[in-house]
Write an enzyme that holds these catalytic residues in place. Structure first.
Site, PDB file in Angstrom:
ATOM      1  N   ASP A   1       0.868  -1.165   0.105  1.00 29.92           N
ATOM      2  CA  ASP A   1      -0.075  -0.062   0.022  1.00 29.92           C
ATOM      3  C   ASP A   1       0.829   1.230   0.063  1.00 29.92           C
ATOM      4  OD1 ASP A   1      -2.465   1.448   0.231  1.00 29.92           O
ATOM      5  OD2 ASP A   1      -2.746   1.322   2.116  1.00 29.92           O
TER       6      ASP A   1
ATOM      7  N   HIS B   1       2.712   3.522  -9.001  1.00 30.14           N
ATOM      8  CA  HIS B   1       2.680   1.963  -9.249  1.00 30.14           C
ATOM      9  C   HIS B   1       4.103   1.624 -10.021  1.00 30.14           C
ATOM     10  CE1 HIS B   1      -1.195   2.147  -7.570  1.00 30.14           C
ATOM     11  NE2 HIS B   1      -1.788   2.702  -8.552  1.00 30.14           N
TER      12      HIS B   1
ATOM     13  N   LEU C   1      10.683 -20.763  -4.287  1.00 28.40           N
ATOM     14  CA  LEU C   1       9.976 -19.728  -3.716  1.00 28.40           C
ATOM     15  C   LEU C   1       8.725 -19.835  -4.427  1.00 28.40           C
ATOM     16  CD1 LEU C   1       9.185 -17.327  -1.634  1.00 28.40           C
ATOM     17  CD2 LEU C   1      10.064 -15.949  -3.411  1.00 28.40           C
TER      18      LEU C   1
END
Ligand code: FPP
Length: 243
Positions: A27, A44, A138
């Site tokens: 955020d 962004h 991962l």
């Protein structure tokens, strides 16, 4: 003088138990841009850049699953230009980073109803997923068109349609969720100082520890990530018992 926490790739990993699954609410991109007098979409762009070092750090430390909230079911309400930029950034990220992620042993997956994303984004995701399917170090789970209520409803409706059973158990519901087969998150990180869950992994976060970082997501770096893990390691997880 206290040494400043290093972002170098050889900085020591926190000693102690490493969370198996870390979920992140990335955020603060918009505020990062607005503070600089830039359009929100620049936030962004910076936010995407911030993600790679965190993925690499997670892989290096032995985290098994990293789930990041990249686009929520509510994010469609943003101006269409912002939505378009986010979708374009996703496609560019996959085109640019998939080979390196694969080289790091990262397997790319998604949660959320990706059938509603633009066709180009769906194709890129299918390609990146297939490219990295064999990797086991991962799992990078991108939450896209993801909302936990939507996920739970899709799961329950599929169970009703498929199972013929009368009663739903916790195990069964878990197997119908988008996260089927993955451990629940041990640690939830949210950047930008907000104390909200925002419809993220509502079922799976039942016993997660929470770390709120004051850094806006584009400023979130491996040093802060390690800080979150050290904070997690200092907690006494009791899972509702007496420990
Ligand atoms: C929240 O910031 C962030 C989002 C809605 C999108 C998160 C997306 C990225 C970090 C980049 C996309 C990721 C990939 C993998 C392509 P906000 O816009 O709500 O910030 P604000 O709260 O300051 O307005």
């Amino acid at each position: 003088m206290q040494a400043r926490e290093s972002n170098r790739e050889d900085a020591p990993a926190p000693s102690g138990e490493i969370p198996r699954h870390i979920a992140i609410i990335m955020d603060g991109n918009g505020r990062w841009a607005q503070q600089r007098g830039l359009d929100r979409t620049w936030g962004h762009r910076q936010g995407v850049k911030a993600l790679k070092p965190i993925v690499k750090e997670a892989a290096r430390m032995g985290v098994e699953v990293l789930t990041v909230y990249a686009f929520s079911t509510e994010n469609w309400r943003r101006p269409s230009q912002e939505v378009d930029v986010l979708m374009t950034l996703l496609v560019e990220f996959l085109a640019r980073e998939t080979a390196e992620l694969k080289g790091e042993g990262v397997s790319l997956r998604t949660i959320g109803d990706i059938g509603r994303l633009p066709a180009g984004a769906q194709q890129s995701l299918a390609w990146a997923r297939a490219e990295t399917a064999e990797e086991t170090r991962l799992i990078l789970n991108l939450a896209l068109n993801y909302g936990a209520r939507d996920e739970i409803l899709r799961a329950v409706n599929r169970w009703v349609g498929e199972s013929g059973e009368k009663e739903l158990t916790e195990d069964t519901l878990s197997r119908y969720l988008d996260t089927a087969g993955l451990p629940d998150p041990d640690l939830l990180i949210r950047s930008s100082g907000e104390y909200r869950i925002s419809n993220f992994l509502l079922w799976q976060l039942a016993y997660a520890e929470i770390f709120i970082s004051d850094k806006l997501w584009p400023d979130f770096d491996p040093a802060e990530f390690r800080q979150a893990i050290r904070s997690y390691q200092a907690r006494n997880r009791r899972f509702g018992g007496l420990g």
